[in-house]
Design a protein around this motif. Structure first.
Motif: not given
Length: 147
Positions: A1-5, A48-52
């Motif tokens: 999963m990709v998170w942006t802020h 946090h071990s896998r997501d970006v």
């Protein structure tokens, strides 16, 4: 999963024109690294071990981030976009996603905007031109292979 802020330097010198559109306490240039406004909602379940996580300085998640390279590396063909604001970041990311050749999906219950008129107008336009705007139940069904 990709998170942006979105987050900017304390000086806001990296905010560019977008960060100077208004001069109010909730303006973009007041989203500083480490500030509460740059944090993810505590209900987000970030692995946090896998997501970006990418910090962006413009509305689109693609603009000046490594997102395109990540999607190519993983041979992704579909992008599902969630978050806020429908008329800003969601729309900009959806247009760029389609422009880069991805099937683009927006689960309608997973996006929001400051006012429902902007929200629904942009969902309608996104669905007509740029993305499949679908109920989240349909998206989950598709992801689970039940569609």
């Amino acid at each position: 999963m990709v998170w942006t802020h979105v987050a900017f330097l304390d000086s806001a010198e990296d905010a560019g024109v977008w960060g100077t559109r208004t001069d109010t306490p909730d303006s973009l240039q007041n989203i500083k690294y480490g500030s509460e406004r740059a944090e993810f909602d505590e209900r987000c379940e970030i692995d946090h071990s896998r997501d970006v996580i990418y910090t962006k300085r413009m509305p689109s998640a693609f603009f000046e981030t490594p997102l395109q390279s990540l999607l190519v590396w993983h041979q992704v063909d579909t992008v599902i976009i969630t978050g806020g604001s429908t008329s800003g970041c969601i729309r900009a990311t959806a247009v760029e996603s389609l422009s880069r050749g991805y099937r683009t999906i927006v689960p309608m219950e997973c996006v929001a905007d400051k006012h429902e008129s902007y929200h629904y107008a942009n969902l309608t336009d996104l669905h007509l031109k740029y993305a499949d705007v679908l109920p989240v139940a349909d998206v989950l069904e598709w992801l689970n292979g039940d569609a």
